[in-house]
Design an enzyme around this catalytic site. Structure first.
Site, PDB file in Angstrom:
ATOM      1  N   ASN A 180     -30.285  28.272 -12.871  1.00  0.00           N
ATOM      2  CA  ASN A 180     -30.110  27.706 -11.553  1.00  0.00           C
ATOM      3  C   ASN A 180     -29.257  26.218 -11.872  1.00  0.00           C
ATOM      4  O   ASN A 180     -30.098  25.307 -12.281  1.00  0.00           O
ATOM      5  CB  ASN A 180     -31.648  27.393 -10.575  1.00  0.00           C
ATOM      6  CG  ASN A 180     -31.239  26.485  -9.336  1.00  0.00           C
ATOM      7  OD1 ASN A 180     -30.011  26.102  -9.101  1.00  0.00           O
ATOM      8  ND2 ASN A 180     -32.256  26.125  -8.869  1.00  0.00           N
ATOM      9  N   LYS A 208     -28.028  24.151  -9.983  1.00  0.00           N
ATOM     10  CA  LYS A 208     -28.063  23.167  -9.014  1.00  0.00           C
ATOM     11  C   LYS A 208     -26.757  22.425  -8.606  1.00  0.00           C
ATOM     12  O   LYS A 208     -25.565  23.206  -8.546  1.00  0.00           O
ATOM     13  CB  LYS A 208     -28.969  22.149  -9.272  1.00  0.00           C
ATOM     14  CG  LYS A 208     -30.355  22.919  -9.694  1.00  0.00           C
ATOM     15  CD  LYS A 208     -31.568  21.955  -9.982  1.00  0.00           C
ATOM     16  CE  LYS A 208     -32.689  22.755 -10.230  1.00  0.00           C
ATOM     17  NZ  LYS A 208     -34.062  22.039 -10.370  1.00  0.00           N
ATOM     18  N   HIS A 268     -35.806  27.235  -2.522  1.00  0.00           N
ATOM     19  CA  HIS A 268     -36.025  26.441  -3.650  1.00  0.00           C
ATOM     20  C   HIS A 268     -36.679  25.002  -2.973  1.00  0.00           C
ATOM     21  O   HIS A 268     -36.579  24.672  -1.885  1.00  0.00           O
ATOM     22  CB  HIS A 268     -34.717  26.079  -4.247  1.00  0.00           C
ATOM     23  CG  HIS A 268     -35.011  25.520  -5.701  1.00  0.00           C
ATOM     24  ND1 HIS A 268     -35.426  24.068  -5.735  1.00  0.00           N
ATOM     25  CD2 HIS A 268     -35.067  25.826  -6.901  1.00  0.00           C
ATOM     26  CE1 HIS A 268     -35.664  23.583  -6.835  1.00  0.00           C
ATOM     27  NE2 HIS A 268     -35.440  24.692  -7.769  1.00  0.00           N
ATOM     28  N   GLU A 304     -36.323  22.278  -3.491  1.00  0.00           N
ATOM     29  CA  GLU A 304     -35.381  21.132  -3.190  1.00  0.00           C
ATOM     30  C   GLU A 304     -34.837  21.317  -1.775  1.00  0.00           C
ATOM     31  O   GLU A 304     -34.576  20.397  -1.119  1.00  0.00           O
ATOM     32  CB  GLU A 304     -34.245  21.015  -4.461  1.00  0.00           C
ATOM     33  CG  GLU A 304     -35.037  20.350  -5.510  1.00  0.00           C
ATOM     34  CD  GLU A 304     -34.297  20.874  -7.078  1.00  0.00           C
ATOM     35  OE1 GLU A 304     -33.167  21.427  -6.979  1.00  0.00           O
ATOM     36  OE2 GLU A 304     -34.828  20.695  -8.002  1.00  0.00           O
ATOM     37  N   GLU A 334     -42.659  28.273  -8.897  1.00  0.00           N
ATOM     38  CA  GLU A 334     -42.286  26.928  -9.264  1.00  0.00           C
ATOM     39  C   GLU A 334     -42.990  25.754  -8.845  1.00  0.00           C
ATOM     40  O   GLU A 334     -42.914  25.129  -7.856  1.00  0.00           O
ATOM     41  CB  GLU A 334     -40.611  26.507  -8.945  1.00  0.00           C
ATOM     42  CG  GLU A 334     -39.630  27.812  -9.429  1.00  0.00           C
ATOM     43  CD  GLU A 334     -38.302  27.224  -9.412  1.00  0.00           C
ATOM     44  OE1 GLU A 334     -37.623  27.313 -10.683  1.00  0.00           O
ATOM     45  OE2 GLU A 334     -37.848  26.802  -8.448  1.00  0.00           O
ATOM     46  N   GLY A 376     -38.055  20.058 -13.445  1.00  0.00           N
ATOM     47  CA  GLY A 376     -37.288  18.990 -13.791  1.00  0.00           C
ATOM     48  C   GLY A 376     -38.050  17.527 -14.307  1.00  0.00           C
ATOM     49  O   GLY A 376     -37.602  16.455 -14.656  1.00  0.00           O
ATOM     50  N   SER A 400     -39.373  23.524 -15.982  1.00  0.00           N
ATOM     51  CA  SER A 400     -39.162  22.853 -17.235  1.00  0.00           C
ATOM     52  C   SER A 400     -39.354  23.898 -18.448  1.00  0.00           C
ATOM     53  O   SER A 400     -39.950  23.755 -19.449  1.00  0.00           O
ATOM     54  CB  SER A 400     -40.308  21.888 -17.701  1.00  0.00           C
ATOM     55  OG  SER A 400     -39.914  20.587 -16.557  1.00  0.00           O
TER      56      SER A 400
HETATM   57  P1  PGA Z   1     -36.018  22.895 -14.261  1.00  0.00           P
HETATM   58  O1  PGA Z   1     -35.738  23.597 -12.943  1.00  0.00           O
HETATM   59  O2  PGA Z   1     -36.116  23.933 -15.499  1.00  0.00           O
HETATM   60  O3  PGA Z   1     -35.121  21.812 -14.589  1.00  0.00           O
HETATM   61  O4  PGA Z   1     -37.249  22.230 -14.317  1.00  0.00           O
HETATM   62  C1  PGA Z   1     -36.286  24.651 -12.411  1.00  0.00           C
HETATM   63  C2  PGA Z   1     -35.619  25.109 -10.955  1.00  0.00           C
HETATM   64  O5  PGA Z   1     -35.733  24.290 -10.117  1.00  0.00           O
HETATM   65  O6  PGA Z   1     -35.535  26.206 -10.862  1.00  0.00           O
END
Ligand code: PGA
Length: 250
Positions: A9, A11, A95, A97, A167, A173, A213
Site C-alpha cells: 500500500n 498510500k 483502511h 486512514e 491492521e 506506521g 509495520s
Molecule cells: P505500515 O502500513 O506497514 O507502514 O505499518 C500498513 C498499512 O497501513 O497498510
C-alpha cells in the site's frame, strides 16, 4: 484453498517518476517465483501507467479507494467503472486512514464494498482496533463489529471475492508490530466469526492478511502462523528490495 497475498500500500507517496522507478526496481528484482500473489497500490493518478508497466509481470496493480456511487456529481471521487476501464480488478476498502482521517463509516464501507463487488472487482477489506480498545480488552468486539457491519450483508458467493486485512491501528506506521501470537489470535477469531455467517468453506477459503509495520525482519514469523495468509504493507513496500524480501518470507 486460500491464497497467500502480499500487497504493498503505497498510500500518498511517490510522484510519477518515483512510481515508475519503484516499479522498475520491482521488476528487476522479480527473478524468481514467489509463493504468494503480489499486489501494489500506487496513487490513483498513476494506476494506468503502473498497470501498463506491470502487464508483463505477475504483479497486480490495485486501487487504494473507490467511490460507493456509480457515477455523477461526486467531485474528486473515482468510480468502479473508471478503475475497471484501466484494468484495475482489486480495491482496498476501509483502511484505518480512510476511517479515521476521512470519517468513512462502516455503512459507507459496506456500500463501497457492494459497489466494487457488483463490478466484479475483488475487495481487500481492512479492519483493526485502536490502542485504547486493545488496552481495554475489547479488541475482538471492535474488529468483529467492523466485519459484521461491513461484510455481513454479502452472500457467501460475494464473500469469495473479499480478502480481509487485519491492521491494528497501533501498529500502522509506528514500527510496533503485533506479535505473531497476537496476529494469529485475531485472525483465528475472525475466521471463526466469518464461519458463523458464511459457513466453514468460505471462511477457510478467505485470505486474511496482517498489516502493521511488517518488514523483512518480522515477516517470516508472522506469515508462519496458520491463519495469517499474507500482509498489507505500507512503509516497507516503498523500497523494492524490502518488499521482495518480505515476499520471500512465504
Ligand atoms: P505500515 O502500513 O506497514 O507502514 O505499518 C500498513 C498499512 O497501513 O497498510
Amino acid at each position: 484453498m486460500r491464497k497467500n497475498i502480499l500487497a504493498g500500500n503505497w498510500k500518498m507517496n511517490c510522484d510519477l517518476s518515483q512510481t515508475q522507478g519503484l516499479i522498475t526496481d520491482l521488476k528487476t528484482g522479480l527473478v524468481k517465483d514467489f509463493n504468494c500473489e503480489l499486489m501494489i497500490a500506487p496513487s490513483h493518478p498513476f494506476l494506468y501507467n503502473a498497470f501498463n508497466s506491470t502487464s508483463d509481470t505477475l504483479i497486480e496493480v490495485v486501487a487504494q479507494n473507490v467511490c460507493e456511487a456509480q457515477n455523477g456529481a461526486y467531485t474528486g471521487e473515482i468510480s468502479v467503472d473508471m478503475l475497471d476501464s484501466i484494468g484495475i480488478k482489486t480495491v482496498i476498502i476501509g483502511h484505518s486512514e480512510r476511517r479515521d482521517t476521512y470519517g468513512e463509516t462502516n455503512e459507507l464501507l459496506a456500500a463501497k464494498t457492494k459497489t466494487a463487488l457488483g463490478k466484479g472487482m475483488r475487495v481487500i477489506f481492512c479492519c483493526g482496533e485502536h490502542l485504547e480498545q486493545r488496552k481495554a480488552g475489547n479488541y475482538f468486539e471492535t474488529v468483529t463489529g467492523q466485519i459484521e457491519k461491513g461484510l455481513f450483508d454479502l452472500t457467501a458467493k460475494q464473500m469469495e471475492q473479499v480478502v480481509v486485512a487485519y491492521e491494528p491501528v497501533w501498529a500502522i506506521g509506528t514500527g510496533e508490530t503485533a506479535s505473531p501470537e497476537q496476529a494469529q489470535e485475531m485472525h483465528a477469531h475472525l475466521r471463526s466469526f466469518l464461519e458463523t455467517k458464511f459457513g466453514k468453506e468460505t471462511a477457510n477459503n478467505t485470505s486474511i492478511l496482517y498489516g502493521g509495520s511488517v518488514k523483512p525482519s518480522n515477516a517470516s514469523e508472522i506469515f508462519a502462523k496458520p491463519d495469517v495468509d499474507g500482509g498489507l504493507v505500507g512503509g516497507a513496500s516503498l523500497d523494492a528490495q524490502s518488499f521482495l524480501d518480505i515476499a520471500n518470507a512465504f
